[in-house]
Structures are given as structure tokens and as C-alpha cells.
Scaffold this motif. Structure first.
Motif, PDB file in Angstrom:
ATOM      1  N   PHE A  19      41.627  48.462  46.813  1.00 32.54           N
ATOM      2  CA  PHE A  19      40.522  48.221  47.403  1.00 32.54           C
ATOM      3  C   PHE A  19      40.140  46.942  46.978  1.00 32.54           C
ATOM      4  O   PHE A  19      39.665  45.843  47.411  1.00 32.54           O
ATOM      5  CB  PHE A  19      39.275  49.012  47.393  1.00 32.54           C
ATOM      6  N   ALA A  20      39.770  46.962  45.509  1.00 30.98           N
ATOM      7  CA  ALA A  20      39.281  45.633  44.684  1.00 30.98           C
ATOM      8  C   ALA A  20      40.019  44.407  44.849  1.00 30.98           C
ATOM      9  O   ALA A  20      39.718  43.264  44.997  1.00 30.98           O
ATOM     10  CB  ALA A  20      39.349  46.061  43.312  1.00 30.98           C
ATOM     11  N   ASP A  21      41.483  44.746  44.857  1.00 32.42           N
ATOM     12  CA  ASP A  21      42.434  43.376  45.163  1.00 32.42           C
ATOM     13  C   ASP A  21      42.210  42.913  46.699  1.00 32.42           C
ATOM     14  O   ASP A  21      42.587  41.715  46.791  1.00 32.42           O
ATOM     15  CB  ASP A  21      43.912  43.989  44.951  1.00 32.42           C
ATOM     16  N   ASP A  33      54.076  46.880  40.820  1.00 33.12           N
ATOM     17  CA  ASP A  33      52.831  46.871  41.038  1.00 33.12           C
ATOM     18  C   ASP A  33      52.376  47.273  42.558  1.00 33.12           C
ATOM     19  O   ASP A  33      52.728  46.315  43.351  1.00 33.12           O
ATOM     20  CB  ASP A  33      51.990  45.692  40.514  1.00 33.12           C
ATOM     21  N   HIS A  34      52.121  48.257  43.054  1.00 31.81           N
ATOM     22  CA  HIS A  34      52.028  48.593  44.514  1.00 31.81           C
ATOM     23  C   HIS A  34      50.331  48.397  44.925  1.00 31.81           C
ATOM     24  O   HIS A  34      50.060  47.870  45.894  1.00 31.81           O
ATOM     25  CB  HIS A  34      52.354  49.905  44.978  1.00 31.81           C
ATOM     26  N   ALA A  35      49.585  48.402  43.962  1.00 33.73           N
ATOM     27  CA  ALA A  35      47.937  48.617  44.015  1.00 33.73           C
ATOM     28  C   ALA A  35      47.429  46.909  44.180  1.00 33.73           C
ATOM     29  O   ALA A  35      46.833  46.571  45.099  1.00 33.73           O
ATOM     30  CB  ALA A  35      47.159  48.983  43.200  1.00 33.73           C
ATOM     31  N   VAL A  36      48.126  46.056  43.415  1.00 31.97           N
ATOM     32  CA  VAL A  36      47.863  44.602  43.399  1.00 31.97           C
ATOM     33  C   VAL A  36      48.832  44.172  44.609  1.00 31.97           C
ATOM     34  O   VAL A  36      50.114  43.920  44.169  1.00 31.97           O
ATOM     35  CB  VAL A  36      47.704  44.032  41.987  1.00 31.97           C
ATOM     36  N   ALA A  37      48.492  43.513  45.589  1.00 33.08           N
ATOM     37  CA  ALA A  37      49.585  43.052  46.658  1.00 33.08           C
ATOM     38  C   ALA A  37      50.128  41.823  45.994  1.00 33.08           C
ATOM     39  O   ALA A  37      51.059  41.412  46.869  1.00 33.08           O
ATOM     40  CB  ALA A  37      48.877  42.813  48.165  1.00 33.08           C
ATOM     41  N   ALA A  45      40.297  40.674  40.970  1.00 35.20           N
ATOM     42  CA  ALA A  45      39.059  41.695  40.464  1.00 35.20           C
ATOM     43  C   ALA A  45      39.791  42.804  39.724  1.00 35.20           C
ATOM     44  O   ALA A  45      39.195  43.366  38.580  1.00 35.20           O
ATOM     45  CB  ALA A  45      38.573  42.363  41.645  1.00 35.20           C
ATOM     46  N   VAL A  46      41.127  43.213  40.072  1.00 31.31           N
ATOM     47  CA  VAL A  46      41.611  44.214  39.041  1.00 31.31           C
ATOM     48  C   VAL A  46      41.928  43.756  37.476  1.00 31.31           C
ATOM     49  O   VAL A  46      41.558  44.269  36.661  1.00 31.31           O
ATOM     50  CB  VAL A  46      43.021  44.582  39.727  1.00 31.31           C
ATOM     51  N   ALA A  47      42.433  42.595  37.380  1.00 28.43           N
ATOM     52  CA  ALA A  47      42.466  41.936  36.119  1.00 28.43           C
ATOM     53  C   ALA A  47      41.102  41.678  35.415  1.00 28.43           C
ATOM     54  O   ALA A  47      41.285  42.046  34.311  1.00 28.43           O
ATOM     55  CB  ALA A  47      43.244  40.637  36.185  1.00 28.43           C
ATOM     56  N   ALA A  48      40.206  41.622  36.116  1.00 28.08           N
ATOM     57  CA  ALA A  48      38.892  41.354  35.776  1.00 28.08           C
ATOM     58  C   ALA A  48      37.819  42.548  35.434  1.00 28.08           C
ATOM     59  O   ALA A  48      36.966  42.499  34.785  1.00 28.08           O
ATOM     60  CB  ALA A  48      37.873  40.463  36.790  1.00 28.08           C
ATOM     61  N   GLY A  49      38.836  43.820  35.635  1.00 28.06           N
ATOM     62  CA  GLY A  49      37.914  45.058  35.272  1.00 28.06           C
ATOM     63  C   GLY A  49      37.224  45.939  36.410  1.00 28.06           C
ATOM     64  O   GLY A  49      36.322  46.414  36.027  1.00 28.06           O
ATOM     65  N   ALA A  50      37.515  45.704  37.663  1.00 27.57           N
ATOM     66  CA  ALA A  50      36.651  46.212  38.762  1.00 27.57           C
ATOM     67  C   ALA A  50      36.913  47.801  38.582  1.00 27.57           C
ATOM     68  O   ALA A  50      35.658  48.274  38.625  1.00 27.57           O
ATOM     69  CB  ALA A  50      37.615  45.864  39.898  1.00 27.57           C
ATOM     70  N   ALA A 124      32.465  47.033  47.450  1.00 27.75           N
ATOM     71  CA  ALA A 124      33.120  45.873  47.577  1.00 27.75           C
ATOM     72  C   ALA A 124      32.191  45.002  46.647  1.00 27.75           C
ATOM     73  O   ALA A 124      32.698  43.887  46.127  1.00 27.75           O
ATOM     74  CB  ALA A 124      33.023  45.199  49.015  1.00 27.75           C
ATOM     75  N   LEU A 125      30.838  44.926  46.653  1.00 32.25           N
ATOM     76  CA  LEU A 125      30.006  44.442  45.841  1.00 32.25           C
ATOM     77  C   LEU A 125      30.365  44.737  44.404  1.00 32.25           C
ATOM     78  O   LEU A 125      30.441  43.584  43.564  1.00 32.25           O
ATOM     79  CB  LEU A 125      28.585  44.682  46.013  1.00 32.25           C
ATOM     80  N   PHE A 126      30.685  45.786  44.100  1.00 29.89           N
ATOM     81  CA  PHE A 126      31.106  45.930  42.825  1.00 29.89           C
ATOM     82  C   PHE A 126      32.164  45.397  42.292  1.00 29.89           C
ATOM     83  O   PHE A 126      32.652  44.780  40.979  1.00 29.89           O
ATOM     84  CB  PHE A 126      31.149  47.602  42.385  1.00 29.89           C
ATOM     85  N   SER A 127      33.269  45.428  43.272  1.00 30.91           N
ATOM     86  CA  SER A 127      34.637  44.792  42.989  1.00 30.91           C
ATOM     87  C   SER A 127      34.592  43.376  42.799  1.00 30.91           C
ATOM     88  O   SER A 127      35.130  42.901  41.793  1.00 30.91           O
ATOM     89  CB  SER A 127      35.305  45.036  43.882  1.00 30.91           C
ATOM     90  N   ASN A 128      33.479  42.616  43.690  1.00 29.63           N
ATOM     91  CA  ASN A 128      33.129  41.195  43.166  1.00 29.63           C
ATOM     92  C   ASN A 128      32.588  40.873  42.063  1.00 29.63           C
ATOM     93  O   ASN A 128      32.916  39.952  41.389  1.00 29.63           O
ATOM     94  CB  ASN A 128      32.411  40.719  44.461  1.00 29.63           C
TER      95      ASN A 128
END
Length: 189
Positions: A19-21, A33-37, A45-50, A124-128
Motif C-alpha cells: 500500500f505504501a509503495d 521483493d513482492h511488496a515493492v513493485a 515510502a517503504v525505504a523511508a520507513g512507512a 495514505a497520509l502516513f505513508s506519504n
């Protein structure tokens, strides 16, 4: 996360990462890696710590992450069914969607009028926010670690003592004259 709170399940983690990705795409962490497309190059966002931000109790979402993931996977199954796609085995249904389908689903879930919109917009806001501000980290520590979002935005590094001072006006000129009673500290005397 509180010590008495159970850690999210692996399916929850990969679903929330997917979702974050979808919100702030990044490159795959590894070929499996399946989560990050991997829709873009560079960190997202994933690498940034979502996930770390979402797990923080201060968000108000931490205790509901399994429920978020279950609901998102339910929506993904419904989308796959409508499109006559069989979900890939071994990964959660949302993670199994193509990046285009993930984006279409998130767009629908966050659209005005969707009954669950507020839920998905908050996620979405927290992911961003994880990408834009590194809100789960102290800014000095995030800068020292090379936080990808702050680096991408060109966020200025602090002075050597860890404080930010801006000797030059950000607009290239003062916006107003100082009040005559302004002390050197910037406070009114």
C-alpha cells in the motif's frame, strides 16, 4: 509499538508495504521483493520507513494494522474476481496485484464518496508522511542516516551543533521590517 502489542503478521507487513509503495513508489529491495513493485527507480515510502511510522502508537493506527491489511486484501480479492484474475499463490491478494491494479484500487478506495475513504486516506497520509518528513525519526538522525525523502527534497542539513539556522532569507529578501523592540534572539524585548 507498545511492548504488550503483538507484532504485525508477515502478510500484514507485506500488504501495508505494498500500500505504501502504491502511494510513494520505490525500487525493489531485491529481486524477490513482492511488496515493492519497483515502478520507479530510487527509494520510496517503504525505504523511508512507512511501516515503522504506521506501527508507532502516536498515529492512532498501530492497533488496527492487521484489520487494515485484511480489509485491503478483501478489496483486492473482489477486484481480482471482477477482472477474472486468479491471485498469485503465496502472497497476500493486494501484494499479488499488478502496480496498475494496486493504483486503481487505492484510487477507488480514496475517492470522494467511498464509504471507507477516511480510513484509506489516513493510511495514505502516513505513508506519504514517512517519505516527506521521516516523522517517525528525529530530523537530525534522519538527515545523518540519509533519509531518502528528505534527501530527495533537498532538505537542508543542520549546522554542526544539530540546529537549523538560516542566515539568508528563504525568499531572498525580508518579508517585513523587524519591530524596533526585537531582541537579538528574535523575541520582543
Amino acid at each position: 509499538m507498545r511492548l504488550d502489542q503483538a507484532a504485525p503478521k508477515q502478510d500484514t507487513i507485506s500488504t501495508l508495504e505494498a500500500f505504501a509503495d502504491t502511494i510513494v513508489p520505490g525500487e525493489k529491495r531485491n529481486p524477490d521483493d513482492h511488496a515493492v513493485a519497483g515502478a520507479v527507480s530510487g527509494p520510496g515510502a517503504v525505504a523511508a520507513g512507512a511501516l515503522e511510522l504506521l506501527q508507532n502508537p502516536a498515529t492512532g493506527l498501530a492497533e488496527s494494522l492487521d484489520d487494515f491489511a485484511d480489509a485491503l486484501n478483501g478489496h483486492a480479492l473482489a477486484l481480482a474476481d471482477r477482472r477474472a484474475h486468479s491471485p498469485a499463490p503465496g502472497v497476500p491478494p493486494f501484494v499479488a496485484l499488478s502496480f496498475a491494479d494496486r493504483t486503481a484500487l487505492v484510487t477507488a478506495l480514496t475517492a470522494p464518496g467511498h464509504p471507507e475513504r477516511d480510513l484509506w486516506v489516513s493510511l495514505a497520509l502516513f505513508s506519504n508522511m514517512a517519505f516527506d518528513t521521516g516523522a517517525h525519526l528525529h530530523t537530525v538522525e534522519a538527515m545523518a542516516a540519509g533519509h531518502p525523502g528528505l534527501a530527495a527534497m533537498g532538505f537542508a542539513a543542520p549546522d554542526p551543533d544539530g540546529l537549523w539556522r538560516f542566515p539568508e532569507f528563504s525568499y531572498g529578501r525580508p518579508l517585513a521590517r523587524l519591530h524596533p523592540d526585537t531582541a537579538p534572539s528574535g523575541s520582543l524585548a
